[in-house]
Design a protein around this motif. Structure first.
Motif, PDB file in Angstrom:
ATOM      1  N   UNK A 131      11.149  -7.429  -0.465  1.00 56.67           N
ATOM      2  CA  UNK A 131      12.014  -8.458  -1.102  1.00 56.67           C
ATOM      3  C   UNK A 131      11.269  -9.362  -2.077  1.00 56.67           C
ATOM      4  N   UNK A 132       9.961  -9.567  -1.867  1.00 54.69           N
ATOM      5  CA  UNK A 132       9.216 -10.487  -2.729  1.00 54.69           C
ATOM      6  C   UNK A 132       8.764  -9.845  -4.038  1.00 54.69           C
ATOM      7  N   UNK A 133       9.027  -8.560  -4.203  1.00 53.92           N
ATOM      8  CA  UNK A 133       8.572  -7.869  -5.423  1.00 53.92           C
ATOM      9  C   UNK A 133       9.373  -8.357  -6.642  1.00 53.92           C
ATOM     10  N   UNK A 134       8.704  -8.730  -7.716  1.00 57.76           N
ATOM     11  CA  UNK A 134       9.420  -9.138  -8.937  1.00 57.76           C
ATOM     12  C   UNK A 134      10.295  -7.998  -9.463  1.00 57.76           C
ATOM     13  N   UNK A 135      11.420  -8.329 -10.084  1.00 57.14           N
ATOM     14  CA  UNK A 135      12.357  -7.292 -10.547  1.00 57.14           C
ATOM     15  C   UNK A 135      11.709  -6.267 -11.479  1.00 57.14           C
ATOM     16  N   UNK A 136      10.772  -6.706 -12.320  1.00 56.04           N
ATOM     17  CA  UNK A 136      10.194  -5.762 -13.284  1.00 56.04           C
ATOM     18  C   UNK A 136       9.289  -4.718 -12.636  1.00 56.04           C
ATOM     19  N   UNK A 137       8.977  -4.901 -11.337  1.00 51.10           N
ATOM     20  CA  UNK A 137       8.104  -3.933 -10.654  1.00 51.10           C
ATOM     21  C   UNK A 137       8.816  -3.157  -9.543  1.00 51.10           C
ATOM     22  N   UNK A 138      10.120  -3.374  -9.377  1.00 57.28           N
ATOM     23  CA  UNK A 138      10.847  -2.739  -8.271  1.00 57.28           C
ATOM     24  C   UNK A 138      10.925  -1.224  -8.416  1.00 57.28           C
ATOM     25  N   UNK A 139      10.702  -0.705  -9.618  1.00 59.07           N
ATOM     26  CA  UNK A 139      10.822   0.741  -9.809  1.00 59.07           C
ATOM     27  C   UNK A 139       9.643   1.512  -9.204  1.00 59.07           C
ATOM     28  N   UNK A 140       8.615   0.792  -8.745  1.00 59.89           N
ATOM     29  CA  UNK A 140       7.450   1.467  -8.154  1.00 59.89           C
ATOM     30  C   UNK A 140       7.676   1.690  -6.657  1.00 59.89           C
ATOM     31  N   UNK A 141       7.342   2.915  -6.217  1.00 64.91           N
ATOM     32  CA  UNK A 141       7.510   3.301  -4.822  1.00 64.91           C
ATOM     33  C   UNK A 141       6.157   3.728  -4.264  1.00 64.91           C
ATOM     34  N   UNK A 142       5.744   3.142  -3.147  1.00 66.96           N
ATOM     35  CA  UNK A 142       4.481   3.518  -2.497  1.00 66.96           C
ATOM     36  C   UNK A 142       4.762   4.603  -1.459  1.00 66.96           C
ATOM     37  N   UNK A 143       4.060   5.736  -1.583  1.00 64.55           N
ATOM     38  CA  UNK A 143       4.206   6.862  -0.652  1.00 64.55           C
ATOM     39  C   UNK A 143       2.916   6.921   0.164  1.00 64.55           C
ATOM     40  N   UNK A 144       2.999   6.474   1.413  1.00 61.73           N
ATOM     41  CA  UNK A 144       1.803   6.289   2.256  1.00 61.73           C
ATOM     42  C   UNK A 144       1.746   7.409   3.296  1.00 61.73           C
ATOM     43  N   UNK A 145       0.637   8.159   3.291  1.00 62.62           N
ATOM     44  CA  UNK A 145       0.500   9.326   4.166  1.00 62.62           C
ATOM     45  C   UNK A 145      -0.799   9.199   4.960  1.00 62.62           C
ATOM     46  N   UNK A 146      -0.665   9.167   6.289  1.00 56.65           N
ATOM     47  CA  UNK A 146      -1.853   9.162   7.151  1.00 56.65           C
ATOM     48  C   UNK A 146      -1.820  10.380   8.064  1.00 56.65           C
ATOM     49  N   UNK A 147      -2.748  11.306   7.825  1.00 56.93           N
ATOM     50  CA  UNK A 147      -2.834  12.527   8.634  1.00 56.93           C
ATOM     51  C   UNK A 147      -4.196  12.667   9.293  1.00 56.93           C
ATOM     52  N   UNK A 148      -4.934  11.563   9.354  1.00 58.46           N
ATOM     53  CA  UNK A 148      -6.223  11.545  10.028  1.00 58.46           C
ATOM     54  C   UNK A 148      -6.215  10.418  11.059  1.00 58.46           C
ATOM     55  N   UNK A 149      -7.372  10.211  11.691  1.00 57.42           N
ATOM     56  CA  UNK A 149      -7.457   9.199  12.748  1.00 57.42           C
ATOM     57  C   UNK A 149      -7.638   7.782  12.208  1.00 57.42           C
TER      58      UNK A 149
END
Length: 376
Positions: free
Chosen positions: A227-245
């Motif tokens: 919710x705190x993301x400025x409108x001009x940056x909302x188009x960015x999506x973080x794809x977080x993948x953890x497959x290790x320990x």
């Protein structure tokens, strides 16, 4: 000092090609020697001679199998000089020499032409060009077999190399995995084919339920908005993948995605994530949302079947998250940033599968991890 001829002969006979040559020579003679006896005994019992003949022929065929080309291996060490472990490079080179007719070792010095430090994208382009040239040379010699990669690299370099390799369209390209468990040190990881683009099969869904803790059937995580993301940056999506320990990477990645800052807000220690190699403390813009995919176990089962199932799932999970976020923001202009810790073949495969998408990977430099804030 020159090696004596008999030692050269013994060394040759210990190789796969040498053993194949020896088997062909010895058992061809046995097979041909049995033929006259078979003719002489034609009117008597020939079963004994026929058995010897068939065994000799089968061993000659085995010798031919050992002698025929077994593809080409390419060993690619891409880690920075101070992080390269010579023992791991040597292990990869031994595995390639054992499994293939020829090996191309891409010396790290070749990736610094004239002492110039190449950008990550240019380095991936140069490596892919060398791989393609060696594969063409191998095929033009009349030899048959696939190209197999033995890569040692950080996540960003593996991802970028995968994206670049997509353009070369090799008939078969297998990425090997360096195992840290007991047993065989180098194992097949992922074969880059169009099969990876298909939705997960029923068998793969069962595997994914075990290694990623997914419910029955294929399901994909929904983006979590910031919710705190400025409108001009909302188009960015973080794809977080953890497959290790490394469980702490998820919290760090979410923090960087939400704030765009590479240092933790509570103590200003470095997360290790870097947006600009020349300025490791340079921050960036935040993301409008994130999606997290985690392994349910500390280590994935190190099998080709599991790695390919996970790579296939990640491609479709990312596509589903992107489509959901496009609907949420009412725009098709979605830019994805990947934060990833995973076995190298899976990281490289994800780069290959998203070669033409608006997606980038955030570099993680373990040399910066937990570094305190500089003194003012």
């Amino acid at each position: 000092m020159r090696t004596p001829w008999y030692r050269q002969l013994l060394a040759f006979l210990r190789t796969r090609e040498g053993l194949g040559t020896l088997l062909i020579a010895v058992f061809s003679a046995i097979a041909l020697g049995v033929v006259p006896n078979m003719l002489q005994k034609l009117w008597d019992s020939t079963w004994f001679y026929l058995g010897i003949f068939l065994i000799a022929v089968l061993i000659v065929i085995l010798g031919w199998i050992l002698r025929r080309p077994h593809g080409v291996g390419v060993v690619v060490p891409l880690f920075p000089t101070d992080l390269t472990q010579t023992s791991l490079v040597a292990e990869m080179r031994r595995a390639s020499a054992k499994n293939h007719s020829s090996t191309l070792f891409i010396n790290p010095r070749l990736l610094r032409p004239g002492g110039k430090v190449l950008s990550p994208a240019d380095r991936a382009d140069l490596v892919a060009g060398l791989i393609d040239a060696r594969a063409d040379e191998f095929r033009s010699s009349g030899a048959e077999g696939s190209v197999t990669l033995y890569v040692l690299a950080a996540a960003r370099d593996a991802f970028l190399l995968g994206r670049r390799l997509y353009n070369d369209r090799h008939a078969s390209l297998t990425v090997m995995h360096l195992s840290r468990q007991a047993g065989e040190p180098v194992l097949p990881g992922v074969t880059l084919t169009g099969r990876l683009t298909h939705p997960p099969s029923a068998r793969q869904q069962t595997l994914l339920g075990t290694v990623l803790g997914l419910p029955a059937g294929t399901s994909y995580a929904e983006p979590v908005a910031h919710p705190s993301c400025p409108p001009q940056h909302r188009h960015r999506l973080a794809f977080i993948v953890r497959l290790t320990a490394v469980t702490s990477m998820v919290d760090d990645a979410i923090c960087v995605a939400q704030t765009g800052k590479v240092r933790r807000p509570h103590d200003q220690t470095h997360t290790g994530y870097v947006f600009d190699d020349t300025h490791p403390d340079l921050d960036s813009s935040p993301c409008g949302a994130h999606v997290v995919i985690e392994a349910s176990a500390a280590l994935l089962p190190e099998t080709k079947e599991v790695f390919e199932a996970v790579a296939t799932y990640l491609r479709h999970a990312w596509a589903a998250a992107k489509a959901a976020w496009q609907t949420e923001i009412g725009s098709t202009n979605v830019e994805t940033r990947v934060f990833m810790t995973a076995p190298l073949p899976i990281t490289l495969a994800l780069g290959w599968l998203t070669a033409y998408e608006n997606i980038s990977i955030v570099n993680h430099d373990i040399r910066l991890l937990n570094a305190p804030a500089p003194t003012p």
